[in-house]
Design an enzyme around this catalytic site. Structure first.
Site, PDB file in Angstrom:
ATOM      1  CB  SER A  75      15.215  -5.839   7.017  1.00 58.58           C
ATOM      2  OG  SER A  75      16.552  -6.259   6.842  1.00 58.58           O
ATOM      3  CE1 TYR A 174      16.288  -4.853   1.847  1.00 59.27           C
ATOM      4  CE2 TYR A 174      18.238  -5.981   2.665  1.00 59.27           C
ATOM      5  CZ  TYR A 174      17.026  -5.366   2.903  1.00 59.27           C
ATOM      6  OH  TYR A 174      16.553  -5.246   4.182  1.00 59.27           O
ATOM      7  CB  SER A 175      23.618  -3.291  -0.166  1.00 64.65           C
ATOM      8  OG  SER A 175      24.820  -3.307   0.587  1.00 64.65           O
ATOM      9  CG  ASN A 176      21.496  -5.992   5.312  1.00 67.25           C
ATOM     10  OD1 ASN A 176      20.437  -5.658   5.817  1.00 67.25           O
ATOM     11  ND2 ASN A 176      21.659  -7.164   4.727  1.00 67.25           N
ATOM     12  N   GLY A 316      11.118  -8.381   7.470  1.00 66.89           N
ATOM     13  CA  GLY A 316      12.408  -8.671   8.076  1.00 66.89           C
ATOM     14  C   GLY A 316      12.664 -10.156   8.190  1.00 66.89           C
TER      15      GLY A 316
END
Length: 371
Positions: A75, A174-176, A316
């Site tokens: 990330s 948090y959302s990818n 990440g």
């Protein structure tokens, strides 16, 4: 990608880069602790002037991890992508507070989801309420997952098949999925692949020699690197170094090194990647749970230091690797890397292991020498 993880003498055990400036002994001590007590096979610490490694690069072999071997940056990719979006803002090609509908018309629709109500800023800051597509990947079977290829649109569709978690702007979560859309935005506005744009606008601009966006189907890590480890569905620990990174795409596909990550965040904080106005927008944070007391800006996290002030970074998590660190405004830079996700070898103590990584970062910033 962010996962659901919650969080022989010292000289013989810890490698020190030849010619490096001597720093506080707390750094190698804590790095060795990550291996001995927290069960990470290997660990690396890089600062602006020193590098250390502890443990092994490959289980069953004595060699230490290369102090600047390539790893999956996961990330941390989001910050690179956010920089490109903000460069496009500076060029007048994207408006931060315009709806994503303006750039991706008709694409973002679902139960409680409307791209006309979600702004570019909210995408970069994780305040959209969009479901996180990684919650619907079969991550419990990493041996199957490692060989699966995903198109970005598949990842988006996974998310849009589920209802919104909340209305845009209500809170942080948090959302990818947000960064899949940010990657699509870059491609629509520039007419070029997001991998190319990140490479030209960030990687090449500041001379990151060991950072690259792996191509379609490339499951390897090129060049010197440690092996990363994961827990298979049956509980067996396996080498998970090679995997298809397409499930991360613009949310986490980059491969980098601890030194390159430290250099990147240093250049960003120093203002070498963005004009002052866009860097200021990037650093406007909302409360987040990335680390205790942290805030989340536009693809950039602020983390308070025990010695005062904050550092700016991201971090990440991906099968096989965890990285944490960033840079301060007075020139300190730190990256800590371990070769398994916390809890891989000791599931009952995943939170403790993750906290130990964060503590190592904090002490490296606070006890190490300044530039």
């Amino acid at each position: 990608m962010k996962t659901t993880v919650k969080l022989a003498s010292l000289i013989a055990a810890v490698g020190v880069v030849a010619g490096a400036t001597t720093a506080s002994a707390v750094q190698p001590d804590e790095l060795e602790n990550l291996v001995r007590n927290e069960k990470f096979p290997g660990a690396v610490l890089v600062t602006q002037s020193t590098s250390y490694s502890a443990g092994v690069a490959r289980r069953g072999y004595p060699a230490k991890p290369p102090v600047n071997g390539r790893v999956r940056a996961a990330s941390n990719t989001k910050t690179f992508v956010a920089v490109v979006v903000l460069q496009l803002v500076a060029e007048g090609k994207v408006e931060l507070d315009a709806p994503i509908e303006k750039y991706l018309p008709g694409l973002v629709r679902g139960e409680g989801i409307d791209g006309r109500k979600i702004t570019v800023r909210q995408l970069l800051q994780h305040t959209t309420g969009l479901p996180n597509y990684t919650a619907y990947l079969e991550l419990d079977d990493i041996e199957a997952f490692r060989d699966r290829y995903y198109e970005p649109r598949q990842l988006l569709d996974l998310a849009l098949a589920h209802p919104a978690n909340f209305q845009p702007g209500e809170r942080w979560d948090y959302s990818n999925t947000n960064y899949i859309l940010a990657g699509m935005l870059i491609e629509r506005v520039t007419g070029r692949p997001v991998a190319e744009q990140v490479t030209k606008r960030v990687i090449q601009k500041i001379g990151l020699r060991d950072t690259y966006w792996p191509g379609v189907g490339d499951k390897t890590i090129r060049g010197p690197h440690p092996q990363g480890y994961g827990r298979a569905k049956d509980g067996e620990i396996i080498d998970i170094t090679e995997l298809d990174p397409s499930a991360a795409w613009a949310a986490g596909q980059l491969i980098s090194t601890p030194s390159d990550l430290a250099k990147f965040f240093g250049a960003l904080v120093d203002g070498r990647l963005l004009p002052a106005a866009q860097l200021s927008e990037m650093k406007k944070t909302v409360p987040a749970d990335m680390a205790p007391g942290s805030g989340y800006g536009l693809g950039l996290t602020s983390v308070p230091l025990s010695c005062g002030g904050v550092f700016w970074g991201h971090g990440g998590d991906v099968f096989g690797f965890e990285t944490r660190g960033g840079a301060t405004e007075d020139g300190r830079r730190v990256t800590v890397m371990v070769t398994a996700l916390p809890g891989t070898f000791d599931p009952a103590n995943a939170d403790r292991a993750h906290a130990a990584v964060l503590s190592t970062v904090d002490n490296a910033f606070c006890e190490g020498d300044k530039r």
